[in-house]
Design a protein around this motif. Structure first.
Motif, PDB file in Angstrom:
ATOM      1  N   ASP A 337      84.336 -25.176  60.075  1.00  0.00           N
ATOM      2  CA  ASP A 337      85.246 -24.519  59.141  1.00  0.00           C
ATOM      3  C   ASP A 337      86.270 -25.494  58.573  1.00  0.00           C
ATOM      4  OD1 ASP A 337      86.383 -22.406  57.741  1.00  0.00           O
ATOM      5  OD2 ASP A 337      87.765 -21.904  59.373  1.00  0.00           O
ATOM      6  N   GLY A 338      86.354 -25.526  57.249  1.00  0.00           N
ATOM      7  CA  GLY A 338      87.303 -26.392  56.573  1.00  0.00           C
ATOM      8  C   GLY A 338      86.809 -27.799  56.347  1.00  0.00           C
ATOM      9  N   LEU A 342      83.450 -23.016  54.523  1.00  0.00           N
ATOM     10  CA  LEU A 342      84.515 -22.087  54.890  1.00  0.00           C
ATOM     11  C   LEU A 342      83.905 -20.882  55.590  1.00  0.00           C
ATOM     12  CD1 LEU A 342      86.614 -22.186  51.595  1.00  0.00           C
ATOM     13  CD2 LEU A 342      87.095 -23.393  53.742  1.00  0.00           C
TER      14      LEU A 342
END
Length: 407
Positions: A337-338, A342
């Motif tokens: 994530d990121g 996402l």
């Protein structure tokens, strides 16, 4: 060596099987495949020179959906008789082919093929590609499958750590995780060509009124049209994005299977009620998925229950596309994530829309996520790595069985 799958359609598990069989080291293993019916998978296997047999199974049993396999359907006397007869027939086929190892590839194949392998005295590997949990399957199926998993297979391969945890094996059977790898070059080469030629047209075959190739952003969801795949969540997120970014276009790539046409009618109605007719395209089933992904700017995954693995997410990352995916099942094992994409809560259209808008508003960051995603796929999710790990499982079982003939 025999691979057995109940289905000849090209679902995610069947595509993973096709990729594996095509990439096994033929100097070490000679694969043959048994299916319960003719279909696209059989055609693809034969086109690549893989010996493929059809051992017919009654259609009503073959097409029963896993989410409708309650206790009553499992215990219907006539079906039980047909299954028992089929198991004996398949066991004889295994013996005639002098198979040294059986690799089963679906829930039905695991049980039917597993019992047939045991009956024939042949070691069997269960490849489990479904989460064995009550949010994914009926309680009776969860209970029975977990018990059989401790008895029938000589080794259990799961397609993710998330899937393996749901089996609750607790050391009762040798097991391991092998991710379903893909041919990265197929997706990367398409994406590279697309970057070099922004005038490349969308191929024909979509709905009338399909979107022309231009400079607008395209966001796509790929996979079987089914309630748990979350096309309705994707469309609700699309409506939010569309209000602020009216030039963005959306694609739903895929078709319903196993009598799920009613859900497709429902989501087409949702398009009309959300007034998205001018920006949403239904492509139907397409065999040129790498080309379609190359034409997207963002790949979205919207499943409303934990995905066992998430092959389409890997495909999007392999093409260097930033991804927005729901945070459940095996997806967090793929997406950081990121960094490579996402993650958003399952069933949350607003969070999905926010993530999409974040990528649209920061194209530089989106491109960097796509590049990091490609690098992650290269390191963890190639078909070469999958084939190597599966081969090690075979070697371990055959060595233990004292089998030297690898057919």
């Amino acid at each position: 060596m025999l691979f057995f799958d109940h289905s000849a359609t090209l679902g995610g598990g069947e595509i993973a099987l096709l990729n594996l069989v095509e990439n096994l080291d033929r100097d070490r293993f000679v694969p043959i495949v048994a299916l319960c019916a003719e279909g696209p998978l059989a055609d693809r296997l034969r086109s690549t020179g893989v010996e493929t047999h059809i051992v017919p199974l009654a259609r009503n049993i073959m097409e029963t959906q896993k989410d409708s396999l309650g206790g009553r359907s499992l215990l219907r006397l006539r079906d039980a008789w047909h299954i028992a007869e089929y198991v004996v027939r398949l066991a004889r086929f295994i013996q005639r082919q002098r198979v040294c190892l059986v690799h089963t590839n679906s829930l039905k194949a695991d049980i039917i093929g597993g019992i047939a392998a045991r009956l024939s005295g042949t070691p069997v590997v269960w490849h489990v590609r479904d989460r064995i949990e009550q949010d994914y399957l009926p309680r009776s199926v969860v209970t029975v499958f977990r018990r059989l998993c401790r008895i029938i297979p000589h080794y259990v391969v799961a397609n993710s750590e998330a899937t393996l945890r749901t089996l609750a094996l607790n050391g009762t059977r040798p097991c391991g995780v092998v991710y379903s790898g893909i041919d990265v070059a197929e997706y990367r080469s398409r994406a590279t060509t697309e970057v070099e030629d922004e005038t490349l047209p969308v191929e024909s075959g979509a709905d009338s009124g399909s979107l022309a190739r231009d400079s607008c952003k395209r966001i796509g969801l790929i996979g079987r049209i089914s309630p748990w795949k979350g096309q309705h969540i994707f469309l609700k997120a699309a409506a939010i994005v569309h209000r602020q970014n009216p030039a963005v276009q959306f694609q739903i790539i895929g078709a319903p299977l196993h009598r799920e046409e009613a859900y497709e009618r429902e989501i087409r109605g949702l398009v009309r009620s959300l007034k998205l007719e001018d920006c949403v395209e239904f492509t139907g089933f397409r065999s040129d998925v790498p080309a379609l992904i190359a034409d997207l700017d963002i790949v979205v995954h919207a499943s409303t229950s934990g995905e066992p693995f998430g092959q389409v997410v890997v495909q999007g990352m392999a093409a260097g596309k930033p991804v927005v995916a729901t945070d459940g099942g095996g997806i967090p094992e793929i997406v950081i994530d990121g960094e490579t994409g996402l993650l958003v809560p399952m069933g949350d259209a607003e969070a999905m829309a926010d993530a999409i808008k974040l990528l649209l508003d920061d194209p530089t960051n989106a491109r960097m996520m796509g590049q990091r995603g490609y690098e992650r796929v290269q390191g963890h999710f190639t078909i070469e790595k999958t084939a190597e790990k599966i081969a090690l499982v075979y070697d371990k079982i055959l060595a233990k069985q004292g089998t030297m003939n690898r057919n």
